[in-house]
Design an enzyme around this catalytic site. Structure first.
Site, PDB file in Angstrom:
ATOM      1  N   LYS A  74      34.532  58.947  42.010  1.00  0.00           N
ATOM      2  CA  LYS A  74      34.604  57.409  41.937  1.00  0.00           C
ATOM      3  C   LYS A  74      35.483  56.154  42.700  1.00  0.00           C
ATOM      4  O   LYS A  74      36.844  57.388  43.587  1.00  0.00           O
ATOM      5  CB  LYS A  74      34.870  56.551  40.657  1.00  0.00           C
ATOM      6  CG  LYS A  74      35.987  56.287  40.320  1.00  0.00           C
ATOM      7  CD  LYS A  74      35.926  56.208  38.192  1.00  0.00           C
ATOM      8  CE  LYS A  74      37.382  55.835  37.495  1.00  0.00           C
ATOM      9  NZ  LYS A  74      37.264  55.822  36.579  1.00  0.00           N
TER      10      LYS A  74
ATOM     11  N   ARG B  43      35.928  49.276  25.935  1.00  0.00           N
ATOM     12  CA  ARG B  43      35.129  48.314  27.572  1.00  0.00           C
ATOM     13  C   ARG B  43      33.576  49.057  27.957  1.00  0.00           C
ATOM     14  O   ARG B  43      32.563  47.353  27.225  1.00  0.00           O
ATOM     15  CB  ARG B  43      35.648  49.465  28.997  1.00  0.00           C
ATOM     16  CG  ARG B  43      34.982  49.231  30.085  1.00  0.00           C
ATOM     17  CD  ARG B  43      36.568  49.518  31.202  1.00  0.00           C
ATOM     18  NE  ARG B  43      36.427  51.138  31.611  1.00  0.00           N
ATOM     19  CZ  ARG B  43      36.995  52.501  31.587  1.00  0.00           C
ATOM     20  NH1 ARG B  43      37.775  51.834  33.021  1.00  0.00           N
ATOM     21  NH2 ARG B  43      37.185  52.819  31.873  1.00  0.00           N
TER      22      ARG B  43
ATOM     23  N   TYR C  95      55.686  35.554  59.780  1.00  0.00           N
ATOM     24  CA  TYR C  95      54.867  34.579  59.328  1.00  0.00           C
ATOM     25  C   TYR C  95      56.147  33.857  58.487  1.00  0.00           C
ATOM     26  O   TYR C  95      56.683  34.988  57.512  1.00  0.00           O
ATOM     27  CB  TYR C  95      54.224  34.150  57.756  1.00  0.00           C
ATOM     28  CG  TYR C  95      52.670  34.161  59.585  1.00  0.00           C
ATOM     29  CD1 TYR C  95      52.255  34.256  59.976  1.00  0.00           C
ATOM     30  CD2 TYR C  95      52.127  35.850  59.013  1.00  0.00           C
ATOM     31  CE1 TYR C  95      51.617  33.630  61.659  1.00  0.00           C
ATOM     32  CE2 TYR C  95      50.756  36.095  60.047  1.00  0.00           C
ATOM     33  CZ  TYR C  95      50.383  35.412  60.848  1.00  0.00           C
ATOM     34  OH  TYR C  95      49.758  35.328  61.691  1.00  0.00           O
TER      35      TYR C  95
ATOM     36  N   MET D 144      48.183  41.011  58.530  1.00  0.00           N
ATOM     37  CA  MET D 144      46.680  41.333  57.929  1.00  0.00           C
ATOM     38  C   MET D 144      47.489  42.393  58.673  1.00  0.00           C
ATOM     39  O   MET D 144      46.413  43.526  58.158  1.00  0.00           O
ATOM     40  CB  MET D 144      45.596  40.909  58.295  1.00  0.00           C
ATOM     41  CG  MET D 144      44.833  41.122  58.016  1.00  0.00           C
ATOM     42  SD  MET D 144      43.135  39.634  58.894  1.00  0.00           S
ATOM     43  CE  MET D 144      43.154  38.809  57.326  1.00  0.00           C
TER      44      MET D 144
HETATM   45  C1  LIG Z   1      38.855  57.013  35.701  1.00  0.00           C
HETATM   46  C2  LIG Z   1      38.050  57.764  34.824  1.00  0.00           C
HETATM   47  C3  LIG Z   1      38.076  58.692  34.071  1.00  0.00           C
HETATM   48  C4  LIG Z   1      39.438  58.894  35.202  1.00  0.00           C
HETATM   49  O1  LIG Z   1      40.572  58.546  35.148  1.00  0.00           O
HETATM   50  P1  LIG Z   1      42.215  59.936  35.638  1.00  0.00           P
HETATM   51  O2  LIG Z   1      43.374  58.630  35.047  1.00  0.00           O
HETATM   52  O3  LIG Z   1      42.093  59.125  37.047  1.00  0.00           O
HETATM   53  O4  LIG Z   1      41.906  61.165  35.451  1.00  0.00           O
HETATM   54  C5  LIG Z   1      38.059  59.743  33.488  1.00  0.00           C
HETATM   55  N1  LIG Z   1      36.839  58.897  32.772  1.00  0.00           N
HETATM   56  C6  LIG Z   1      36.515  58.232  32.210  1.00  0.00           C
HETATM   57  C7  LIG Z   1      35.380  57.401  31.650  1.00  0.00           C
HETATM   58  C8  LIG Z   1      36.635  56.954  33.927  1.00  0.00           C
HETATM   59  O5  LIG Z   1      36.188  55.502  33.811  1.00  0.00           O
END
Ligand SMILES: *Cc1c(COP(=O)(O)O)cnc(C)c1O
Length: 373
Positions: free
Chosen positions: A40, A137, A265, A313
């Site tokens: 992801k 979550r 800055y 930036m």
């Molecule tokens: C991001 C995620 C992982 C991987 O997590 P890491 O800590 O990077 O290994 C695994 N399962 C779910 C549901 C996630 O959202």
């Protein structure tokens, strides 16, 4: 030949390090345990398509993504490995799931109803049911999970291919992690007693994969460690990872300054003595955080040079007064190794009071990714 980028600021990705890390992970798990590599957020900034290609060639069983768009990007690159969308999606996102053989996470009645109304194809739609055991979550609360799965199983056009949960505190609270895992196992036991067989049962993220071997079940979901970063101090003696990502640039401007010159800055840095200040063509617009102003360090000619003044930036200044023979065009390493020294994403994370995940995800799309090996 036209170079793939004119920009001296680049993010180099060592694909052989990713293969190495995957092999190290396989040494920790049972040969029958499957690996879902989590790719992801553009593969944690490493590039989702290239990383997914190398991982599927290296034989991972599954790829995990957060969004439908990420899954589509992998399919459009002609990668055939199964993909699970780890996020909970809305009915409006279903179309590509049905057409591109993508597995979805199911934990809402709204999505279940939308699936009932969806056109029925030849293939069953694969789902993994997400169970909440304390992450809070997404997911069906574990005491309601069996009831929900029984509902899903009434649908003949759906295949419950997996069931999973996610740890909230695997790195810091063994007791709570054990409680989460026990709660999940209660669900699995209940299903078994009812004769319900589900192919994949999973819980372990990177920390679980390394630090909680019992949580592997028959699939692990590592993300961070695939890329060679450590989620926790003290894991270095359990697994030897190689960081895949380096962030590099070159000096584009150099000046000698007398004492009393202000830099950047807000004039937060004033030179104390005669020194040399170099300018780098990278800034917070590339993900090199403004919080690193007067705090970060980079490598030049194998030595550390401090960031001075505010990170802007597109440009950042460093003090190179202590480094001999510095020239315009010199290589600079912001993350990675140069000669005998290394700046890790973990080190930057500590400076920024965050986690290495955020450091690599923040590297912007303006920084070209260059792949080697
Ligand atoms: C991001 C995620 C992982 C991987 O997590 P890491 O800590 O990077 O290994 C695994 N399962 C779910 C549901 C996630 O959202």
């Amino acid at each position: 030949m036209k170079p793939s980028t004119y920009r001296p600021t680049v993010c180099e990705i060592d694909l052989s390090a990713i293969k190495h890390n995957l092999n190290e992970i396989k040494k920790l798990i049972n040969p029958s345990t499957a690996v879902m590599a989590v790719v992801k957020a553009n593969a944690y900034g490493h590039g989702i398509v290239e990383v997914s290609k190398i991982l599927s060639k290296s034989g991972v069983n599954y790829l995990g993504v957060a969004t439908v768009d990420e899954a589509v990007a992998i399919r459009e690159a002609n990668i055939k490995t199964p993909i699970l969308v780890l996020g909970s999606i809305l009915p409006s996102e279903l179309e590509p799931i049905l057409n591109k053989d993508i597995t979805l996470t199911l934990c809402t009645n709204e999505l279940l109803k939308a699936l009932d109304a969806a056109p029925k194809g030849k293939r069953k739609i694969k789902v993994h049911v997400k169970v909440d055991t304390g992450m809070g979550r997404i997911g069906i609360w574990y005491t309601d999970a069996v009831q929900f799965i029984k509902e899903v199983l009434k649908r003949k056009h759906l295949e419950v291919e997996g069931i999973y949960t996610h740890f909230s505190s695997a790195g810091r609270d063994k007791f709570f992690t054990q409680y989460q895992f026990d709660s999940f196992r209660d669900v699995l036991k209940d299903l078994r007693e009812r004769g319900i067989e589900i192919k994949y049962k999973h819980a372990a993220n990177s920390i679980g994969t390394i630090g909680f071997l019992k949580s592997h079940l028959n699939l692990v979901r590592p993300g961070l460690i695939i890329y060679g970063m450590y989620p926790k101090r003290g894991f270095a003696n359990k697994i030897k990872l190689k960081p895949a990502l380096s962030l590099k640039t070159k000096i584009v401007y150099l000046k000698e300054t007398p004492p009393g010159r202000s830099i950047s800055y807000g004039r937060t840095y004033i030179t104390e003595r005669h020194t040399k200040i170099a300018t780098l063509p990278i800034g917070y617009g590339d993900g090199y955080g403004r919080i690193l102003s007067n705090k970060g360090e980079v490598l030049v000619r194998g030595m550390r040079a401090p960031v001075v003044g505010k990170v802007t930036m597109d440009q950042t200044m460093i003090n190179v007064g202590q480094i001999k023979d510095v020239k315009i065009g010199d290589d600079v390493v912001l993350i990675g190794k140069q000669r005998d020294d290394t700046i890790t994403a973990e080190e930057l994370a500590r400076l920024c009071s965050t986690i290495p995940y955020e450091i690599v995800c923040a590297i912007g799309s303006r920084v070209p990714r260059l792949y080697k090996n």
